[in-house]
Each structure stands twice: as structure tokens, then as C-alpha cells.
Write an enzyme that holds these catalytic residues in place. Sequence first.
Site, PDB file in Angstrom:
ATOM      1  N   GLN A 168      -4.449  -5.123   6.957  1.00 13.62           N
ATOM      2  CA  GLN A 168      -5.403  -6.111   6.445  1.00 13.62           C
ATOM      3  C   GLN A 168      -5.367  -7.430   7.220  1.00 13.62           C
ATOM      4  O   GLN A 168      -6.248  -8.275   7.029  1.00 13.62           O
ATOM      5  CB  GLN A 168      -5.128  -6.382   4.956  1.00 13.62           C
ATOM      6  CG  GLN A 168      -5.313  -5.187   4.050  1.00 13.62           C
ATOM      7  CD  GLN A 168      -6.734  -4.667   4.021  1.00 13.62           C
ATOM      8  OE1 GLN A 168      -7.686  -5.394   4.310  1.00 13.62           O
ATOM      9  NE2 GLN A 168      -6.900  -3.400   3.666  1.00 13.62           N
TER      10      GLN A 168
ATOM     11  N   HIS B 269       0.864  -1.177   0.000  1.00 16.94           N
ATOM     12  CA  HIS B 269       0.000   0.000   0.000  1.00 16.94           C
ATOM     13  C   HIS B 269       0.903   1.229   0.000  1.00 16.94           C
ATOM     14  O   HIS B 269       2.006   1.212   0.561  1.00 16.94           O
ATOM     15  CB  HIS B 269      -0.870  -0.036   1.260  1.00 16.94           C
ATOM     16  CG  HIS B 269      -1.952   0.986   1.320  1.00 16.94           C
ATOM     17  ND1 HIS B 269      -1.711   2.320   1.588  1.00 16.94           N
ATOM     18  CD2 HIS B 269      -3.298   0.871   1.152  1.00 16.94           C
ATOM     19  CE1 HIS B 269      -2.858   2.981   1.587  1.00 16.94           C
ATOM     20  NE2 HIS B 269      -3.837   2.123   1.327  1.00 16.94           N
TER      21      HIS B 269
ATOM     22  N   LYS C  10     -10.737  -0.673  10.118  1.00 13.69           N
ATOM     23  CA  LYS C  10     -10.877  -1.870   9.292  1.00 13.69           C
ATOM     24  C   LYS C  10     -11.264  -3.093  10.128  1.00 13.69           C
ATOM     25  O   LYS C  10     -11.492  -4.173   9.576  1.00 13.69           O
ATOM     26  CB  LYS C  10      -9.571  -2.160   8.547  1.00 13.69           C
ATOM     27  CG  LYS C  10      -9.158  -1.065   7.562  1.00 13.69           C
ATOM     28  CD  LYS C  10      -7.864  -1.418   6.864  1.00 13.69           C
ATOM     29  CE  LYS C  10      -7.332  -0.253   6.052  1.00 13.69           C
ATOM     30  NZ  LYS C  10      -8.161   0.044   4.872  1.00 13.69           N
TER      31      LYS C  10
ATOM     32  N   CYS D 131      -4.656   2.023  -3.776  1.00 14.52           N
ATOM     33  CA  CYS D 131      -3.411   2.584  -3.224  1.00 14.52           C
ATOM     34  C   CYS D 131      -2.257   1.609  -3.386  1.00 14.52           C
ATOM     35  O   CYS D 131      -1.387   1.497  -2.503  1.00 14.52           O
ATOM     36  CB  CYS D 131      -3.593   2.980  -1.761  1.00 14.52           C
ATOM     37  SG  CYS D 131      -4.688   4.379  -1.511  1.00 14.52           S
TER      38      CYS D 131
ATOM     39  N   ASP E 214       3.125  -4.346   8.102  1.00 15.17           N
ATOM     40  CA  ASP E 214       1.891  -3.589   7.902  1.00 15.17           C
ATOM     41  C   ASP E 214       0.727  -4.550   8.123  1.00 15.17           C
ATOM     42  O   ASP E 214       0.430  -5.401   7.291  1.00 15.17           O
ATOM     43  CB  ASP E 214       1.870  -3.007   6.484  1.00 15.17           C
ATOM     44  CG  ASP E 214       0.572  -2.279   6.153  1.00 15.17           C
ATOM     45  OD1 ASP E 214      -0.373  -2.316   6.971  1.00 15.17           O
ATOM     46  OD2 ASP E 214       0.493  -1.687   5.064  1.00 15.17           O
TER      47      ASP E 214
END
Length: 425
Positions: free
Chosen positions: A220, A130, A243, A383, A217
Amino acid sequence: MSRKNKINQKLDPFKIRKDFPIMGRDIEGSPLVYFDNAATSQKPKQVIDAITEFYSKNNANVHRGIHTLSENATRQYEESRTTLAKFLGANSPEELIFTNGTTHSVNHLSVGIKNLLSEGDEIITSNLEHHSNFVPWQRLCKERGAILKTIDITPEPNETSSDYSKKILDKIERFLSKKTKLVTISHVSNVTGSIIPIKEIASIVKGSDENILLLVDGAQSAPHIPINMRSLGCDFFVFSGHKMLGPMGIGGLWIRKNLMEKIEPGIVGGGMIEKVSLDKAVWAGAPYRYEAGTPNVAGAIGLAAAVKYLESVGMREINNHGRRLAKHTIELLEQIAGLKIIGPKDDDNRIGLISFYVEGTHPHDIAAILNSKGIAVRAGQHCAMPLHTELDLEASTRASFYLYNTNEEVDYFYRELKTALKVLK
């Protein structure tokens, strides 16, 4: 109920949907089918109520007052930190810093490790990232005269999850050098839905040099799969609350405790100092040295309520539910001529997220027609422009699922997608 029983019980999305007020509304005259969860999730009434109760009964600034409202707000804020730390498997609540979200967390770190990076040093990332885990490192390398090495882990057509994971590990191992200072990579791709083998990456990175830092990261992954900082093997983990059923504007940055004194605060000001004189300032201890200004107290409380909700369902079952929906969706989409799914199609090592494109049809047109039927999907580059450029795609369509989505919604999506493609062709 034991944790084992919670994990093993079958998730009932129809029961869960009753906790989400937005699920009762219509879009363009059709019932809402929300398949844009990778962008943001919906919020259960438990989260909404927790935020409302704070503002209604305990609204005050934290860590500063000795009056009842401030003490109550401080207690709730720090209890929220403890809840999130346990959810992440952290050793201590002190390792968890509240931020605005993943983007803020990565930028915080890109400032904080400046003093650890010299000219000629290297940062390794991938073309799968991203922009929030790519652009800050581009800027930092430019400022410090360092080198950003980007590994190409573009998925191949019909590549299996196991082959894809092996390719990632092989490329990272080849890119490591004596100049590598940081490896930064997504835990789950927001385009392919693939789970990246972080534990194996950590083993390779630390086996090469234990001083190389590893950033994950988790934007997700945290909403979908069990996370445990004690076993993942990374040094930093970043995530966003919105999220994972929480409110917008809140997220977290986990820093391994033995690194906290080495990482400079990315933002300075009130609330993060121990002492200030006319010529210098002394930072407070962790985690407060990283939380300048008035924090998002209501957001932290709302995120803690979201985590409690997720834990009541069970993270393993949430991921299994998403994988089942993804498998069902892929089986249907493969019946559509000209439709191509991006990334591995097997249901191993993935979450409930699928991106695809249809030759000769623009994703924005697909999304617009689906919206007219109440179906919310994402269309664009998500993104992740470098990956789409490598795939020679202007954009793709993404359907992403969560615990309140159903097989019936997938069937409806499939029928309306086929109708839309007939219109567009």
C-alpha cells in the site's frame, strides 16, 4: 521539467483520467466512480500499449535465445528491472527480484529464511497485517518450532497519527528480545491508511541487534509515497504492481545485497541455476537465483511503464492528492450519525484510504447500493481478520483513492451513501 517542479505542480485528475480508458464506462447506468484502489488500480493506456507492443513485436523467452526477438525481450526485461530499482532507490538492479506480487514475495522469503530460524526463535509481527504478511509466518513458526509474537496496535477512537506512531514504536521496542530473528510489518495499513514509521522502527530494531531482519510490506505504500531503500532501513521490501497502475501478476521483492547469498531460493527449477549434475545443483547469481521458470516479461515491461507514468506525475503530489481527498471525505463522513472511521482521522502520516462502519448496517449492503449508482468500494475484512476481530467488527466499508479520483466523485459518494443509509435503516 525538473523533479522539483514535477512534485510542486498541482495534480490535475481530470487531465489524468483521459489516459485511463476504463474511466469512460458506465456501471448500472451511472458513470464509474472507482474507489477500490487499495484492492487494485486502473491502468493507463501507456501501460496497456507497452504490453500490447511487447506481445505484438518482441514476444520471446528471455535469457535463453541468441535470436533477435529473445535479445529484444531480454533487453526490455532487464531495463524494466533497472527502472523499478531506481524507483525504489535501490543501490543496484541486482537487489530487485521480480515475483507475482506481494503474497508471492512474502512466501518466497518465508521459505528462504528457514535456514536462519531455529526452535525457540521469535518473529515479531502485528495484528494490523494483511493475511499475506501473517499466515506465511504462522506456518513457518509452526514448521520450525519458532514463536510468532503479535503486537496489538489496534487504533483507538480519536487517536492522532503522532500518538498512534508512538504507540507502535513503544510496543515494538518492548517485544524485542535476544531471540528475535525477524520483524515484519506493513508500511501502510490497508484498513486505516496510516503510514507506519518504518525508519524509526528500523532504528529501534537495528539498535537492539543489527542481525535482526526487518521486512516491510509495501503493497500500500509503493503506489502512493516516495520509497528509498537506501534510507528506509529495512532488509526486505515487497510490493505488487497491480496496485500501482501496473498489470496483475507482477510485483517485486527487494533484498539488501549483503543478504542475497544467505537467503535460499523459494522456488527452484529452470533459469535459476548455474550448473546441474545428477547429484547436485549450483544456483545462479542474484537476482536470477530467485527467478525460477519463465518470468512474466510482459508484466515487468508493463510495470516499468506504470512506474514511468507515476514518476511523470510525481509521487509526492500523488500522495498529497490522496491526502486531500481523504481529508475532504472524512469531513463529510463525520457529519453522518452512527458512522465510525477506523484509525486516525487527521491527514498527517496517511494515504488516501478510509475504512468505516455504520452501526446497525452491514457493509455489504452499503457496497451493493453504492454499486447500483456506479460507485465501487470494498466491503469486508480486507484480508485483515485479526484487526477486525480486535475491533469486534464483522466487516467494514473501505473507500480508497488514487491520482485519477476527484473531489466531485467524493461529493457524489457522500450523497449516495447518505441515501443508501436512509434506505437500509
